[in-house]
Every structure is written in structure tokens, then in C-alpha cells.
Design a protein around this motif. Structure first.
Motif, mmCIF file in Angstrom:
data_model
loop_
_atom_site.group_PDB
_atom_site.id
_atom_site.type_symbol
_atom_site.label_atom_id
_atom_site.label_comp_id
_atom_site.label_asym_id
_atom_site.label_seq_id
_atom_site.Cartn_x
_atom_site.Cartn_y
_atom_site.Cartn_z
ATOM 1 N N GLY A 11 134.054 105.307 94.449
ATOM 2 C CA GLY A 11 135.475 104.941 94.255
ATOM 3 C C GLY A 11 136.273 105.330 95.387
ATOM 4 O O GLY A 11 137.466 104.567 95.769
ATOM 5 N N GLU A 12 136.188 106.326 96.143
ATOM 6 C CA GLU A 12 137.065 106.799 97.298
ATOM 7 C C GLU A 12 136.591 105.591 98.489
ATOM 8 O O GLU A 12 137.439 105.381 99.334
ATOM 9 N N VAL A 13 135.337 105.301 98.727
ATOM 10 C CA VAL A 13 134.957 104.459 99.600
ATOM 11 C C VAL A 13 135.406 103.024 99.522
ATOM 12 O O VAL A 13 136.086 102.268 100.566
ATOM 13 N N LEU A 14 135.551 102.703 98.263
ATOM 14 C CA LEU A 14 136.043 101.299 97.798
ATOM 15 C C LEU A 14 137.544 101.302 97.825
ATOM 16 O O LEU A 14 138.298 100.358 98.224
ATOM 17 N N GLY A 15 138.280 102.517 97.756
ATOM 18 C CA GLY A 15 139.744 102.567 98.140
ATOM 19 C C GLY A 15 140.151 102.618 99.361
ATOM 20 O O GLY A 15 141.296 102.685 99.863
ATOM 21 N N LEU A 16 139.326 102.816 100.499
ATOM 22 C CA LEU A 16 139.605 102.912 101.959
ATOM 23 C C LEU A 16 140.426 101.726 102.538
ATOM 24 O O LEU A 16 140.033 100.606 102.191
ATOM 25 N N ARG A 17 141.296 101.959 103.166
ATOM 26 C CA ARG A 17 141.983 100.785 104.096
ATOM 27 C C ARG A 17 141.829 101.185 105.520
ATOM 28 O O ARG A 17 141.538 102.359 106.051
ATOM 29 N N TRP A 18 141.966 100.113 106.155
ATOM 30 C CA TRP A 18 142.109 100.316 107.819
ATOM 31 C C TRP A 18 143.010 101.340 108.210
ATOM 32 O O TRP A 18 142.299 101.878 109.450
#
Length: 50
Positions: A11-18
Motif C-alpha cells: 500500500g505504501e508503494v502504490l501510494g507513492l507520487r513523484w
């Protein structure tokens, strides 16, 4: 790779933004988490620097 190398949750990886990634400084700010709750995807706040 981020999950294996840094120990991040899915979930942390999928929530990343540039804007959370600092390539020059070598930092990754985990500010959001993507979660599925009752068939809905929620973008939740979470502040952590890796």
C-alpha cells in the motif's frame, strides 16, 4: 523492488507520487498509503522518510 529493498508495504508503494521522491538527496518520503476498504480504494495520509 522497493518492497524488497526498503521493506515497504504494498500500500505504501502504490501510494507513492513523484513529488515524494528525491533522487538527488537519495530520500523517499512515504506520505500516503493506498488501501482497499469495502471494495473502495482510499488514499490515506502516512508520513515516513526512508
Amino acid at each position: 523492488m522497493l518492497i524488497l529493498d526498503l521493506g515497504l508495504r504494498r500500500g505504501e508503494v502504490l501510494g507513492l507520487r513523484w513529488e515524494d521522491v528525491d533522487l538527488d538527496g537519495g530520500e523517499l518520503a512515504v506520505a500516503f498509503q493506498l488501501q482497499r476498504v469495502r471494495r473502495q480504494l482510499l488514499h490515506r495520509d502516512q508520513h515516513r522518510v526512508v
